[in-house]
Design a protein around this motif. Structure first.
Motif, PDB file in Angstrom:
ATOM      1  N   ILE A 114       5.081  13.786  13.397  1.00 40.21           N
ATOM      2  CA  ILE A 114       4.488  15.126  12.487  1.00 40.21           C
ATOM      3  C   ILE A 114       3.537  14.484  11.496  1.00 40.21           C
ATOM      4  N   ASP A 115       3.160  15.666  10.790  1.00 40.39           N
ATOM      5  CA  ASP A 115       2.267  15.668   9.944  1.00 40.39           C
ATOM      6  C   ASP A 115       2.625  15.360   8.397  1.00 40.39           C
ATOM      7  N   LYS A 116       3.751  14.313   8.432  1.00 36.49           N
ATOM      8  CA  LYS A 116       4.034  13.691   7.207  1.00 36.49           C
ATOM      9  C   LYS A 116       3.825  12.183   7.518  1.00 36.49           C
ATOM     10  N   ILE A 117       3.278  11.542   6.575  1.00 36.66           N
ATOM     11  CA  ILE A 117       2.840  10.137   6.933  1.00 36.66           C
ATOM     12  C   ILE A 117       2.999   9.071   5.893  1.00 36.66           C
ATOM     13  N   ILE A 118       2.936   8.014   6.252  1.00 33.25           N
ATOM     14  CA  ILE A 118       2.752   6.891   5.135  1.00 33.25           C
ATOM     15  C   ILE A 118       1.242   6.437   5.250  1.00 33.25           C
ATOM     16  N   CYS A 119       0.466   6.343   4.174  1.00 30.11           N
ATOM     17  CA  CYS A 119      -0.841   5.762   4.334  1.00 30.11           C
ATOM     18  C   CYS A 119      -0.905   4.441   3.700  1.00 30.11           C
ATOM     19  N   SER A 174       3.552   7.355   0.527  1.00 30.62           N
ATOM     20  CA  SER A 174       4.119   8.398   1.695  1.00 30.62           C
ATOM     21  C   SER A 174       4.280   9.431   1.185  1.00 30.62           C
ATOM     22  N   ASN A 175       4.152  10.697   2.010  1.00 31.83           N
ATOM     23  CA  ASN A 175       4.883  11.847   1.627  1.00 31.83           C
ATOM     24  C   ASN A 175       5.942  12.360   3.054  1.00 31.83           C
ATOM     25  N   ILE A 176       6.540  11.519   3.557  1.00 29.66           N
ATOM     26  CA  ILE A 176       7.719  11.401   4.255  1.00 29.66           C
ATOM     27  C   ILE A 176       8.794  11.395   3.336  1.00 29.66           C
ATOM     28  N   PRO A 177       9.636  12.461   3.356  1.00 25.34           N
ATOM     29  CA  PRO A 177      10.838  12.375   2.389  1.00 25.34           C
ATOM     30  C   PRO A 177      11.661  11.374   2.891  1.00 25.34           C
ATOM     31  N   VAL A 178      12.134  10.415   1.984  1.00 23.58           N
ATOM     32  CA  VAL A 178      13.128   9.203   2.449  1.00 23.58           C
ATOM     33  C   VAL A 178      14.627   9.831   2.496  1.00 23.58           C
ATOM     34  N   LYS A 235       0.350  -9.906  -0.375  1.00 20.91           N
ATOM     35  CA  LYS A 235       0.923  -9.029  -1.540  1.00 20.91           C
ATOM     36  C   LYS A 235       1.042  -7.908  -1.100  1.00 20.91           C
ATOM     37  N   ILE A 236       2.123  -6.865  -1.046  1.00 21.59           N
ATOM     38  CA  ILE A 236       2.200  -5.622  -0.823  1.00 21.59           C
ATOM     39  C   ILE A 236       2.633  -4.891  -1.745  1.00 21.59           C
ATOM     40  N   ILE A 237       2.289  -3.845  -2.294  1.00 20.89           N
ATOM     41  CA  ILE A 237       2.686  -2.857  -3.356  1.00 20.89           C
ATOM     42  C   ILE A 237       2.871  -1.585  -2.508  1.00 20.89           C
ATOM     43  N   ALA A 238       4.350  -0.864  -3.033  1.00 18.33           N
ATOM     44  CA  ALA A 238       4.873   0.272  -2.876  1.00 18.33           C
ATOM     45  C   ALA A 238       4.544   1.110  -4.040  1.00 18.33           C
ATOM     46  N   THR A 290      -4.233   6.639  -2.138  1.00 21.78           N
ATOM     47  CA  THR A 290      -3.843   5.123  -1.771  1.00 21.78           C
ATOM     48  C   THR A 290      -4.909   4.284  -1.526  1.00 21.78           C
ATOM     49  N   THR A 291      -6.234   4.843  -1.177  1.00 25.13           N
ATOM     50  CA  THR A 291      -7.272   3.952  -1.240  1.00 25.13           C
ATOM     51  C   THR A 291      -7.775   3.474  -2.762  1.00 25.13           C
ATOM     52  N   ALA A 292      -7.867   4.622  -3.591  1.00 24.33           N
ATOM     53  CA  ALA A 292      -8.275   4.546  -4.913  1.00 24.33           C
ATOM     54  C   ALA A 292      -7.259   3.636  -5.678  1.00 24.33           C
ATOM     55  N   PHE A 293      -6.171   3.705  -5.354  1.00 27.38           N
ATOM     56  CA  PHE A 293      -5.005   2.502  -5.975  1.00 27.38           C
ATOM     57  C   PHE A 293      -5.424   1.226  -5.516  1.00 27.38           C
ATOM     58  N   PHE A 294      -5.511   1.077  -4.254  1.00 25.75           N
ATOM     59  CA  PHE A 294      -5.891  -0.011  -3.502  1.00 25.75           C
ATOM     60  C   PHE A 294      -7.305  -0.836  -4.412  1.00 25.75           C
ATOM     61  N   GLU A 295      -8.351  -0.065  -4.573  1.00 27.82           N
ATOM     62  CA  GLU A 295      -9.612  -0.568  -5.274  1.00 27.82           C
ATOM     63  C   GLU A 295      -9.146  -1.054  -6.389  1.00 27.82           C
ATOM     64  N   LYS A 296      -8.331   0.001  -7.194  1.00 22.02           N
ATOM     65  CA  LYS A 296      -8.079  -0.509  -8.499  1.00 22.02           C
ATOM     66  C   LYS A 296      -7.245  -1.699  -8.745  1.00 22.02           C
ATOM     67  N   SER A 297      -6.236  -1.877  -7.802  1.00 23.27           N
ATOM     68  CA  SER A 297      -5.376  -3.166  -7.719  1.00 23.27           C
ATOM     69  C   SER A 297      -6.034  -4.282  -7.493  1.00 23.27           C
ATOM     70  N   PHE A 298      -6.934  -4.331  -6.401  1.00 27.98           N
ATOM     71  CA  PHE A 298      -7.685  -5.692  -5.783  1.00 27.98           C
ATOM     72  C   PHE A 298      -9.140  -5.605  -6.106  1.00 27.98           C
ATOM     73  N   GLY A 299      -9.683  -4.789  -6.769  1.00 32.83           N
ATOM     74  CA  GLY A 299     -10.842  -4.482  -6.936  1.00 32.83           C
ATOM     75  C   GLY A 299     -11.941  -4.760  -5.702  1.00 32.83           C
ATOM     76  N   SER A 300     -11.425  -4.175  -4.429  1.00 30.35           N
ATOM     77  CA  SER A 300     -12.388  -3.871  -3.486  1.00 30.35           C
ATOM     78  C   SER A 300     -11.889  -2.789  -2.798  1.00 30.35           C
ATOM     79  N   VAL A 301     -13.022  -2.465  -1.677  1.00 32.72           N
ATOM     80  CA  VAL A 301     -12.599  -1.450  -0.629  1.00 32.72           C
ATOM     81  C   VAL A 301     -11.687  -1.979   0.213  1.00 32.72           C
TER      82      VAL A 301
END
Length: 386
Positions: A50-55, A119-123, A67-70, A9-20
């Protein structure tokens, strides 16, 4: 597994917005041990995060737009914070739009931000991914803009956002997503919102969810119908017994005495609710005493009520629970969540997990032609900053 999700998730953010990202938020799904469909009936429920989360990864963008990216959907949207918030045809975005609307309507001031989430929460499995989305989004905006929002208010704002979307949910999902503690279940009073923690030591048993992989379309319409039926039943009870303020004040005997004054369906709904509230109390006692076998029996009783009285089960879920009842390695099982699909929650003797998974997987595939999924869950912390 969550470490990989956070890294991606953090790597995708950095790639999308060019910042940490400035803030990273983890928001969990939830299970409910027992107390189903009574959060909106002023009952007690027994959920846990539980230990299934959205980051989520956030940063301010010094504008009036967000701007929000899923990541998982490969979709994104932009919202102008100066314009009136309206529902969209793109359903997932409405939960976030609802959050922004609730924050603005309640006087919280914030500006534009960028956000990605994964997310790794099953929808659609009854693990409340929508509540995790709402509460994680509120928590992130709160942290990003230093807003003074208490845990309870995060829960209530999340609930209001979901109401705005059109799901008339109770408070349990959002509350447990925010207030969860590792290895604790929450006995929540949905009337006063008072709560207490109970140890969640399942001893010789593993907590495993079986995902039916079905979601019948009845859910939304039938959910709202059940609320109306329960309100009708409570009104009849109050007319006969003025001292009764809510279902928790009502005994099974009082309900039985009024059977002839209710329609068959309304009686069945009310009878289930009153018994289920009592089962939550018994479940807390069983956990406190370490009597997991009693807890398991209560799960079976709850499923019977959900299936036969509240009528929110389906053929697939009934098959899973009936099969579990005949297996000595499973001491408790029931449908979990709103019903009409989703998961069963099961207490399985340690050492038998793989055999059970193999047996149920083959049987389910042979019966319905559908793959059965399994989730080993551990009880974890609520929405938090990484």
């Amino acid at each position: 597994m969550n470490d990989i999700l956070i890294q991606n998730t953090t790597a995708f953010f950095e790639k999308s917005f060019g910042s940490v990202p400035q803030k990273v938020v983890l928001s969990p799904g939830r299970i409910n041990i027992i107390g189903e469909h009574i959060d909106y009936n002023d009952g007690y429920v027994l959920p846990a995060a539980i230990d299934k989360i959205i980051c989520f990864a956030f940063e301010k963008n010094d504008s009036k737009k967000s701007k929000i990216i899923a990541i998982d959907l490969n979709e994104e949207f932009e919202i102008d914070l100066t314009q009136e918030v309206k529902l969209s045809k793109v359903v997932w975005t409405n939960y976030i739009r609802g959050v922004i609307k609730q924050l603005q309507d309640n006087g919280f001031s914030f500006e534009g931000f960028n956000c990605v989430f994964s997310s790794n929460i099953p929808v659609g499995s009854g693990l409340s991914s929508s509540a995790a989305l709402e509460c994680g989004m509120i928590y992130g905006i709160k942290e990003l803009f230093n807003l003074d929002i208490q845990k309870l208010d995060i829960s209530l704002l999340g609930q209001k956002a979901e109401h705005w979307v059109g799901i008339n949910c109770g408070i349990m999902d959002q509350f447990s997503s925010v207030h969860g503690l590792e290895n604790k279940v929450i006995k929540l009073d949905c009337n006063t919102l008072e709560y207490e923690y109970h140890n969640a030591d399942f001893k010789d048993y593993s907590l495993i969810l079986m995902d039916s992989n079905v979601k019948h379309s009845l859910f939304t319409s039938e959910y709202n119908t059940r609320r109306i039926e329960c309100e009708e039943g409570l009104a009849i009870i109050k007319a006969e017994f003025p001292e009764i303020k809510s279902f928790r004040d009502c005994s099974e005997e009082q309900v039985l005495n009024l059977k002839n004054k209710m329609s068959e369906k309304v009686f069945s709904r009310v009878h289930f609710v009153v018994k289920e509230i009592n089962r939550v109390v018994k479940a807390c006692e069983a956990l406190d005493q370490g009597n997991i076998e009693v807890l398991g029996q209560l799960l079976f009783e709850t499923h019977y009520g959900l299936s036969q009285e509240y009528e929110v089960s389906c053929e697939e879920l009934d098959m899973l629970v009936n099969t579990a009842k005949d297996d000595d390695a499973i001491i408790g099982s029931r449908l979990m969540g709103g019903g009409f699909g989703g998961c069963t929650i099961n207490l399985i003797k340690k050492g038998h997990e793989n055999d059970i998974k193999s047996k149920f997987s083959n049987l389910y595939l042979d019966t319905f032609g559908i793959e059965l999924k399994f989730y080993d869950v551990k009880i974890s912390n609520g929405t938090t900053l990484l």
